[in-house]
Scaffold this motif. Structure first.
Motif, PDB file in Angstrom:
ATOM      1  N   SER A 507     -35.654 -19.188  17.818  1.00  0.00           N
ATOM      2  CA  SER A 507     -36.344 -17.945  18.144  1.00  0.00           C
ATOM      3  C   SER A 507     -36.029 -16.856  17.126  1.00  0.00           C
ATOM      4  CB  SER A 507     -35.963 -17.478  19.554  1.00  0.00           C
ATOM      5  OG  SER A 507     -36.356 -18.428  20.517  1.00  0.00           O
ATOM      6  N   ALA A 508     -34.754 -16.790  16.682  1.00  0.00           N
ATOM      7  CA  ALA A 508     -34.371 -15.778  15.694  1.00  0.00           C
ATOM      8  C   ALA A 508     -35.057 -16.011  14.358  1.00  0.00           C
ATOM      9  CB  ALA A 508     -32.854 -15.775  15.518  1.00  0.00           C
ATOM     10  N   LEU A 509     -35.201 -17.273  13.947  1.00  0.00           N
ATOM     11  CA  LEU A 509     -35.870 -17.575  12.691  1.00  0.00           C
ATOM     12  C   LEU A 509     -37.373 -17.302  12.767  1.00  0.00           C
ATOM     13  CD1 LEU A 509     -34.039 -20.878  11.687  1.00  0.00           C
ATOM     14  CD2 LEU A 509     -33.833 -18.648  10.576  1.00  0.00           C
ATOM     15  N   LEU A 510     -37.959 -17.508  13.933  1.00  0.00           N
ATOM     16  CA  LEU A 510     -39.391 -17.272  14.105  1.00  0.00           C
ATOM     17  C   LEU A 510     -39.715 -15.793  14.289  1.00  0.00           C
ATOM     18  CD1 LEU A 510     -40.283 -20.206  16.526  1.00  0.00           C
ATOM     19  CD2 LEU A 510     -41.057 -19.974  14.160  1.00  0.00           C
ATOM     20  N   THR A 556     -43.952 -15.227   3.251  1.00  0.00           N
ATOM     21  CA  THR A 556     -42.916 -15.725   2.346  1.00  0.00           C
ATOM     22  C   THR A 556     -42.728 -14.788   1.159  1.00  0.00           C
ATOM     23  OG1 THR A 556     -43.431 -17.998   2.994  1.00  0.00           O
ATOM     24  CG2 THR A 556     -42.219 -17.685   0.935  1.00  0.00           C
ATOM     25  N   LEU A 557     -43.841 -14.344   0.577  1.00  0.00           N
ATOM     26  CA  LEU A 557     -43.752 -13.436  -0.582  1.00  0.00           C
ATOM     27  C   LEU A 557     -43.058 -12.139  -0.191  1.00  0.00           C
ATOM     28  CD1 LEU A 557     -44.477 -12.827  -3.514  1.00  0.00           C
ATOM     29  CD2 LEU A 557     -46.692 -11.955  -2.709  1.00  0.00           C
ATOM     30  N   LEU A 558     -43.393 -11.609   0.977  1.00  0.00           N
ATOM     31  CA  LEU A 558     -42.752 -10.380   1.430  1.00  0.00           C
ATOM     32  C   LEU A 558     -41.253 -10.590   1.625  1.00  0.00           C
ATOM     33  CD1 LEU A 558     -42.978  -7.459   2.366  1.00  0.00           C
ATOM     34  CD2 LEU A 558     -43.497  -8.303   4.670  1.00  0.00           C
ATOM     35  N   GLY A 559     -40.851 -11.748   2.149  1.00  0.00           N
ATOM     36  CA  GLY A 559     -39.435 -12.038   2.322  1.00  0.00           C
ATOM     37  C   GLY A 559     -38.703 -12.095   0.997  1.00  0.00           C
ATOM     38  N   PHE A 574     -28.560  -5.921   1.926  1.00  0.00           N
ATOM     39  CA  PHE A 574     -29.009  -7.313   1.890  1.00  0.00           C
ATOM     40  C   PHE A 574     -28.412  -8.103   3.055  1.00  0.00           C
ATOM     41  CE2 PHE A 574     -28.329 -11.728   0.610  1.00  0.00           C
ATOM     42  CZ  PHE A 574     -29.633 -12.104   0.299  1.00  0.00           C
ATOM     43  N   LEU A 575     -27.127  -7.920   3.311  1.00  0.00           N
ATOM     44  CA  LEU A 575     -26.489  -8.633   4.413  1.00  0.00           C
ATOM     45  C   LEU A 575     -27.053  -8.200   5.757  1.00  0.00           C
ATOM     46  CD1 LEU A 575     -22.778  -8.574   3.162  1.00  0.00           C
ATOM     47  CD2 LEU A 575     -24.385 -10.500   3.126  1.00  0.00           C
ATOM     48  N   TRP A 576     -27.338  -6.885   5.904  1.00  0.00           N
ATOM     49  CA  TRP A 576     -27.900  -6.380   7.162  1.00  0.00           C
ATOM     50  C   TRP A 576     -29.290  -6.952   7.415  1.00  0.00           C
ATOM     51  CZ3 TRP A 576     -31.847  -2.328   7.555  1.00  0.00           C
ATOM     52  CH2 TRP A 576     -32.072  -1.927   8.891  1.00  0.00           C
ATOM     53  N   MET A 577     -30.073  -7.125   6.344  1.00  0.00           N
ATOM     54  CA  MET A 577     -31.436  -7.623   6.474  1.00  0.00           C
ATOM     55  C   MET A 577     -31.534  -9.139   6.373  1.00  0.00           C
ATOM     56  SD  MET A 577     -33.751  -4.982   4.268  1.00  0.00           S
ATOM     57  CE  MET A 577     -35.180  -6.042   4.553  1.00  0.00           C
ATOM     58  N   SER A 578     -30.430  -9.814   6.139  1.00  0.00           N
ATOM     59  CA  SER A 578     -30.478 -11.248   5.854  1.00  0.00           C
ATOM     60  C   SER A 578     -31.171 -12.087   6.934  1.00  0.00           C
ATOM     61  CB  SER A 578     -29.067 -11.778   5.585  1.00  0.00           C
ATOM     62  OG  SER A 578     -28.211 -11.533   6.687  1.00  0.00           O
ATOM     63  N   LEU A 584     -38.414 -14.833   6.984  1.00  0.00           N
ATOM     64  CA  LEU A 584     -39.656 -14.688   6.225  1.00  0.00           C
ATOM     65  C   LEU A 584     -39.720 -15.668   5.054  1.00  0.00           C
ATOM     66  CD1 LEU A 584     -40.057 -10.795   6.155  1.00  0.00           C
ATOM     67  CD2 LEU A 584     -41.263 -12.454   7.587  1.00  0.00           C
ATOM     68  N   VAL A 585     -38.616 -15.824   4.325  1.00  0.00           N
ATOM     69  CA  VAL A 585     -38.600 -16.752   3.191  1.00  0.00           C
ATOM     70  C   VAL A 585     -38.891 -18.180   3.654  1.00  0.00           C
ATOM     71  CG1 VAL A 585     -37.122 -17.791   1.431  1.00  0.00           C
ATOM     72  CG2 VAL A 585     -37.103 -15.314   1.770  1.00  0.00           C
ATOM     73  N   LEU A 586     -38.403 -18.527   4.822  1.00  0.00           N
ATOM     74  CA  LEU A 586     -38.595 -19.878   5.371  1.00  0.00           C
ATOM     75  C   LEU A 586     -39.789 -19.963   6.317  1.00  0.00           C
ATOM     76  CD1 LEU A 586     -34.879 -20.829   6.124  1.00  0.00           C
ATOM     77  CD2 LEU A 586     -36.228 -21.392   4.101  1.00  0.00           C
ATOM     78  N   ALA A 587     -40.698 -18.991   6.256  1.00  0.00           N
ATOM     79  CA  ALA A 587     -41.814 -18.940   7.216  1.00  0.00           C
ATOM     80  C   ALA A 587     -42.646 -20.213   7.191  1.00  0.00           C
ATOM     81  CB  ALA A 587     -42.695 -17.726   6.929  1.00  0.00           C
ATOM     82  N   ILE A 588     -42.943 -20.729   5.993  1.00  0.00           N
ATOM     83  CA  ILE A 588     -43.794 -21.921   5.899  1.00  0.00           C
ATOM     84  C   ILE A 588     -43.103 -23.155   6.482  1.00  0.00           C
ATOM     85  CG2 ILE A 588     -44.903 -23.514   4.277  1.00  0.00           C
ATOM     86  CD1 ILE A 588     -45.569 -21.068   2.543  1.00  0.00           C
ATOM     87  N   PRO A 589     -41.891 -23.511   6.035  1.00  0.00           N
ATOM     88  CA  PRO A 589     -41.262 -24.702   6.642  1.00  0.00           C
ATOM     89  C   PRO A 589     -40.945 -24.534   8.122  1.00  0.00           C
ATOM     90  CG  PRO A 589     -39.733 -23.594   5.145  1.00  0.00           C
ATOM     91  CD  PRO A 589     -41.077 -22.988   4.910  1.00  0.00           C
TER      92      PRO A 589
END
Length: 716
Positions: A507-510, A556-559, A574-578, A584-589
């Motif tokens: 859920s957190a990743l989505l 993904t591009l926005l991430g 960066f750590l706070w937004m990680s 977002l970076v992993l949105a496609i997989p």
């Protein structure tokens, strides 16, 4: 226990005797359109007795939510004002935080209340042994898979008959289908099922030519044509499934409470196997009762309605729930899209009670199989809930009804507010990193003023937010661990805890991708784009990877851009937004994985994300699955509608008999699709030619026209 189905082919329609009418004699019930601008309380229902109000529960929920919001707001103000008076941008951040934090604080307080109630393990009264009223069970369908929907109807009807109270229920399949193949498949399934049930089928079918006002209009058409014959109507969705015990208990609840207008159940999700759907199924089973019970307690008899798996007093509904068209064009004008909330508010305005029975077992539904499928459905829900901003101020509404509207609206504005809060936080971090300190402040301090945050308070506030957000999940887990039967059915304490961790992680990743999708939907609605109404995908099939890439490439591009920018500004940012950047970076997989059947089944095989309904499936679900397999084997959904009608004259005759009487055509009024269908049929020499030439709209026009159907039958 219901006996196992025997998989034998039904007799062909052409071998059956003459057909009984597809619908019962009409018993009209007026359903006047309601005025949202004015309301006379004298027109409403006067309860026969006084019912207690949940004042203490409401004081607890709203008081706790307010106290938490005030505390969180003060902490946020102290966090941003450590270097002096906050800037305008910092004030914006505080306001955005208050709006989003209040939303989760209310859910937290409601969850705590539900947890406290469920600790006592409330019990329902004994099942009824007799009924004195008649109930129509309505299954609205819209271009659905016929094998599954008619299997559900057949299984539920058998289950109700097994209680000995089946004579009190009639069954209606109300079709709004706009696809020719779905329409004829429904008629074939209806005729087959009614033939198997015999003379006492109590099963009816109606197809509307125009699906005016969508599902609300579908139900309204039933009320105005046959509602007068029934004390209650029990509304389902095409993916609904309810046990015979739950159906008769709902009818008994309405009989026992003459002031009740709507009694809602809490449907549990079943039969889901993709990773995404299994996560939803597990969360609904373990955490859902906590939230729903809390909502039910503080709402009391001023509750809400979710549009399905609920029983309704038919005359009360007819007298108070005729929905007006809202002024203007969609998305905010036109017919009411999320009609269920509005119907609950209007029937409550008329003095009837609306409440939930969250502990009533035996109410089930299904869910979309992937993130993209949910996004399609969610876009329609977002438009419907935002449209409630035009209804929330209607005259005479109960405060709780306005609260339900406000909560629904907040549920969809939370995503863009969260996004705005994230953007403002980045802007402030950028300001802190790059703006020069103020050496000569208005306070004449001895040291220069650097724009900065209080890191300790910020970390504490983050911890508080996460605790409040995850608390309902933790409370649901505690209840599941306390219940030995549920704990064992979920694979034991270890697997149950691990399943909760998997659900939280997925859920957190989505969440970041879902936030952007929902924010885009809200922005599109505010810009005036209408969502339409597409049928929901209910299978477990995955979405092609190219469609996933096309849908999520910008996420993904926005991430990637956000990650690079945050790292360039400050490592702490960066750590706070990680978590957001990673999602977002992993949105496609992640989106691809969410729709994979293999991943969901692999977790199921290891006893993870398993619910009690999977370990010990309800008899009604097993029966419906068996009947669905039988219907699929008979290819009710696979036959071409024109070929089916041409091959079976008895089916064609039954289809003609089920058509409504055609309205006379006005002079000069030409139906283009009908005219084109007639012209193409005139030139066609074979059925194959006609089938290739006719467009989907022309096929529908043909199926509504008796003369064109007769011409079709004469083709080679």
């Amino acid at each position: 226990m219901i006996e196992t189905a025997t998989l034998i082919a039904p007799p062909p329609i052409s071998a059956r005797p003459d057909f009984a009418p597809a619908t019962p004699p009409e018993t009209p019930l007026p359903m006047p359109v309601q005025d949202l601008a004015a309301w006379d309380p004298a027109r409403g229902h006067r309860p026969g007795r006084t019912h207690p109000r949940p004042l203490l529960a409401r004081a607890f929920v709203f008081g706790a939510a307010l106290a938490l919001t005030v505390y969180g707001g003060v902490q946020m103000y102290e966090t941003v004002s450590v270097s002096g008076s906050p800037t305008a941008l910092q004030y914006v951040l505080v306001v955005l935080f208050l709006l989003t934090f209040s939303w989760i604080a209310l859910a937290f307080a409601s969850g705590v209340l539900g947890f406290l109630v469920l600790l006592g393990r409330p019990r329902l009264p004994a099942a009824p042994t007799r009924l004195s009223t008649r109930t129509a069970i309505l299954m609205p369908v819209y271009n659905e898979g016929t094998a599954r929907t008619f299997a559900a109807v057949e299984a539920m009807r058998e289950a109700v008959d097994a209680t000995g109270l089946g004579a009190h229920f009639d069954w209606f399949v109300l079709s709004d289908s706009t696809q020719a193949d779905a329409w004829i498949a429904e008629e074939r399934a209806f005729l087959d099922l009614r033939a198997r049930l015999g003379d006492d089928a109590r099963l009816y079918y109606r197809h509307r030519k125009k699906n005016h006002h969508r599902k609300a209009g579908n139900i309204g058409d039933f009320v105005t044509r046959w509602g007068g014959a029934y004390d209650h109507m029990l509304v389902l969705d095409a993916d609904s499934l309810m046990t015979g015990d739950s159906l008769v208990r709902l009818a008994a609840a309405m009989e026992a409470d003459p002031d009740a207008g709507i009694v809602q159940t809490l449907p549990l999700i079943i039969n889901r196997n993709t990773l995404f759907a299994r996560v939803q199924q597990f969360a609904a089973r373990i955490y859902g009762p906590v939230i729903a019970t809390g909502l039910s307690v503080w709402s009391g008899r001023d509750g809400n309605y979710w549009g399905h798996n609920a029983i309704i007093r038919t005359r009360a509904f007819a007298q108070s729930c005729g929905l007006p068209d809202l002024p203007g064009k969609p998305p905010f004008g036109g017919h009411v899209l999320s009609h269920d909330f509005v119907e609950a508010a209007l029937i409550r305005r008329a003095g009837w009670a609306v409440y939930m029975l969250p502990t009533l077992e035996g109410s089930y539904e299904e869910s979309p199989p992937s993130l993209i499928d949910v996004a399609v459905r969610d876009r329609r829900w977002a438009q419907g809930n935002l449209q409630h901003s035009r209804v929330i101020g209607a005259a005479g509404l109960h405060f709780a009804s306005r609260q339900h509207f406000a909560t629904g609206i907040a549920g969809y504005t939370a995503s863009p507010l969260w996004l705005c809060q994230l953007v403002v936080g980045i802007a402030l971090a950028l300001q802190t990193a790059w703006i020069r300190p103020e050496y000569f402040s208005p306070d004449f301090g001895l040291y220069p003023v650097f724009p900065r945050f209080d890191p300790v308070r910020a970390l504490q506030l983050f911890g508080l937010t996460m605790a409040i957000l995850l608390a309902p999940k933790f409370l649901g887990l505690v209840l599941a661990l306390r219940d030995a039967a549920v704990r064992r059915a979920c694979g034991g304490a270890g697997r149950l805890v691990l399943s909760c961790l998997i659900e939280i992680l997925v859920s957190a990743l989505l969440a970041p991708t879902a936030m952007l999708i929902q924010s885009g939907s809200v922005v599109g609605i505010l810009l005036g784009r209408d969502t339409g109404w597409n049928p929901q995908r209910r299978d477990d099939g995955s979405i092609p990877l190219r469609d996933i890439v096309r849908r999520h490439r910008w996420h993904t591009l926005l991430g990637l851009v956000s990650g690079v920018a945050a790292f360039a500004i400050a490592t702490s940012l960066f750590l706070w937004m990680s978590p957001t950047i990673l999602g977002l970076v992993l949105a496609i997989p992640i989106s691809w994985a969410s729709g994979q059947l293999g991943l969901g089944l692999a977790l199921k095989a290891r006893g993870l994300l398993v619910t009690p309904e999977e370990r010990d499936p309800p008899a009604i679900a097993l029966r419906a699955g068996l009947l669905s397999a039988r219907n699929a084997a008979h290819a009710l959904d696979a036959a071409d509608p024109l070929e089916a009608l041409h091959a079976d004259p008895a089916l064609a005759e039954a289809h003609v008999r089920m058509l409504p009487q055609a309205a006379p055509r006005p002079r000069g009024g030409i139906d283009t699709d009908q005219a084109l269908a007639a012209a193409k049929l005139q030139e066609a020499e074979t059925l194959d030619e006609a089938a290739r030439w006719l467009t989907p709209r022309e096929r529908l026009a043909l199926l509504h026209d008796r003369d064109l159907l007769a011409r079709l039958a004469r083709l080679a």
